[in-house]
Design an enzyme around this catalytic site. Structure first.
Site, short mmCIF file in Angstrom:
data_model
loop_
_atom_site.label_atom_id
_atom_site.label_comp_id
_atom_site.label_asym_id
_atom_site.label_seq_id
_atom_site.Cartn_x
_atom_site.Cartn_y
_atom_site.Cartn_z
N TYR A 15 32.95 30.99 41.72
CA TYR A 15 33.98 31.88 41.17
C TYR A 15 35.34 31.21 41.08
O TYR A 15 36.23 31.69 40.38
CB TYR A 15 34.10 33.15 42.01
CG TYR A 15 33.13 34.23 41.60
CD1 TYR A 15 33.47 35.20 40.68
CD2 TYR A 15 31.85 34.27 42.15
CE1 TYR A 15 32.57 36.19 40.30
CE2 TYR A 15 30.95 35.25 41.77
CZ TYR A 15 31.32 36.21 40.85
OH TYR A 15 30.43 37.18 40.48
N ASP A 50 26.48 38.63 47.89
CA ASP A 50 25.28 37.78 47.74
C ASP A 50 25.56 36.47 47.02
O ASP A 50 24.67 35.63 46.93
CB ASP A 50 24.17 38.55 47.03
CG ASP A 50 24.49 38.86 45.58
OD1 ASP A 50 25.68 38.74 45.20
OD2 ASP A 50 23.58 39.22 44.83
N ARG A 78 30.91 39.77 29.05
CA ARG A 78 29.78 39.85 29.99
C ARG A 78 29.24 41.29 30.09
O ARG A 78 28.04 41.51 30.18
CB ARG A 78 30.26 39.34 31.35
CG ARG A 78 29.28 39.51 32.48
CD ARG A 78 28.21 38.46 32.52
NE ARG A 78 27.26 38.78 33.57
CZ ARG A 78 25.95 38.68 33.46
NH1 ARG A 78 25.41 38.26 32.35
NH2 ARG A 78 25.16 38.99 34.46
#
Length: 442
Positions: A265, A170, A285
């Site tokens: 990314y 996604d 994270r």
């Protein structure tokens, strides 16, 4: 109109309520008769499933709902398996992120050594789901969006080449929504894109509106100034700090090749030193997700269960996940929608490895997909992609062969790792951490 039966594999995921709501919101174009959750962690799945059961009963009482840890129950009589599993859960993700940081190497869920570690855990899990699906519902399709999608896709290409699985992601969808916003469009669906690369490792080369007007100049101007961050301060309010940083940093990633729009990314591969510098090895994270998303979702589930109603719920349909419904609808209703998939190259990118799993636009219908031809790609992208695809292939070979050597080579070859000696130190720590999940390496 036929109604479909779906199992969500990863029923205990905090993303599952959003996916369930998104499916209910799209029932008019993708009718559902049955929705099932499957997870191998009963304790984790139960509160999510019980809350969703209440929610589904109130929103769509005609949809049969069940949840189970029994594969036969889960995979019998289904048309689609939507898979988003996380083998090892967030406890292992935390180690994926923190072990590399000990050695000054970025710690990230899908990129570098962390992504490799996660890939080694995920391969067996996805193959298991595929085998269940083929045993109990051989005509079903698996829509897999489990990470790290590139490694998982290469493993299924090698080990289950005839399976009805589509590997998807996604992230490009999210970024295309941002680009549509930059151009004043209501939705990414008003754009036609050409994109090429590997998963979490790609570039947009052309973007047009419905009338064929070139949107790239507008998007490039915005990228140069703001990256993927929206020009207003509003974007700060609803996005976690680590993502805001990624969207802003895309400005620098774009400058490396201003002819193309990069996937966000690429920050991890082109600026790994920056990422390490801005990382807290004590709080990564994974900690952010556990402290916020995990906590909030499970609290909301317990609130719904205690009250016996989902009225006033904070759960929202996961808008980004609507591409899963688009994909399922394209297969079910043969809509021939154009979508980005991770597929065997086989000449689509003419000057690239035909056996690489590439992310490119495809036309999707009931018999699967047809690839859009990309042609030749520039030397810069080709060089980066060849290095990364070699990493992914070595990881899968290491898993198949139980090869320490090949996994060491994979980590050494990653653009995020400075040397073979650092790679070996990281690998040895990762082996110790993953002894319950990885095949034994010799």
């Amino acid at each position: 109109m036929k109604k479909y039966s779906i199992v969500i594999a990863g029923g205990g995921s905090t993303f599952t309520p959003g996916v369930a709501l998104m499916l209910l919101d799209n029932k008019d174009r993708f009718p559902i008769r049955q929705l099932k959750f499957y997870d191998n962690d009963e304790k984790r799945q139960e509160p999510i499933a019980k809350a969703c059961e209440i929610l589904i009963k109130e929103k769509a009482p005609d949809v049969a709902f069940s949840y189970t840890t029994n594969p036969e129950e889960a995979f019998t009589d289904i048309d689609f398996c939507m898979a988003h599993i996380r083998v090892g859960k967030y406890a292992m993700r935390e180690l994926d992120e923190k072990i590399p940081l000990k050695y000054g190497v970025l710690g990230q869920e899908t990129c570098g050594p962390g992504g490799i570690a996660y890939g080694m855990r995920s391969i067996g899990g996805i193959l298991e789901l595929l085998d269940y699906m083929e045993q109990y519902s051989p005509d079903a399709w698996m829509l897999n969006y489990s990470n790290p999608a590139a490694i998982v896709a290469e493993a299924t290409r090698r080990l289950r080449p005839d399976s009805k699985i589509l590997n998807i992601c996604d992230m490009p969808i999210d970024l295309e929504e941002k680009m549509a916003n930059m151009c004043g469009l209501k939705s990414r669906k008003e754009m036609s894109v050409r994109y090429f690369g590997l998963n979490h490792f790609g570039w947009w080369s052309h973007i047009y509106d419905k009338d064929g007007n070139d949107l790239m100049p507008t998007i490039k101007k915005h990228m140069e100034q703001h990256g993927f961050a929206l020009a207003t301060s509003e974007f700060n309010q609803h996005v976690e700090p680590s993502w805001n940083d990624t969207f802003v940093k895309a400005r620098d990633v774009y400058k490396v090749d201003p002819e193309h729009i990069p996937n966000s990314y690429l920050k991890y591969y082109l600026f790994p030193d920056y990422v390490v510098e801005h990382s807290n090895p004590e709080y990564t994270r994974a900690n952010e997700v556990m402290d916020y998303r995990e906590k909030n979702v499970f609290e909301e589930c317990h609130r719904i269960i205690d009250k016996g109603t989902a009225e006033g719920t904070t759960f929202e349909a996961d808008a980004h996940a609507s591409y899963i419904v688009d994909l399922a609808t394209a297969i079910a209703e043969n809509t021939k929608e154009r979508m980005l998939l991770i597929v065997p190259n086989e000449g689509s990118i003419a000057n690239f490895d035909p056996e690489a799993m590439v992310e490119i636009p495809c036309i999707v219908g009931k018999n699967g997909f047809e690839k859009i031809t990309i042609g030749n790609i520039p030397r810069f992208q080709k060089g980066l992609m060849e290095q990364q695809v070699a990493v992914e292939k070595l990881v899968v070979e290491a898993w198949i062969e139980g090869s320490y050597q090949k996994l060491w080579q994979a980590i050494t070859l990653s653009k995020t790792v400075p040397s073979a000696s650092v790679a070996k130190q990281i690998l040895d720590d990762l082996i110790e951490a993953n002894k319950d999940y990885w095949p034994e390496l010799k």
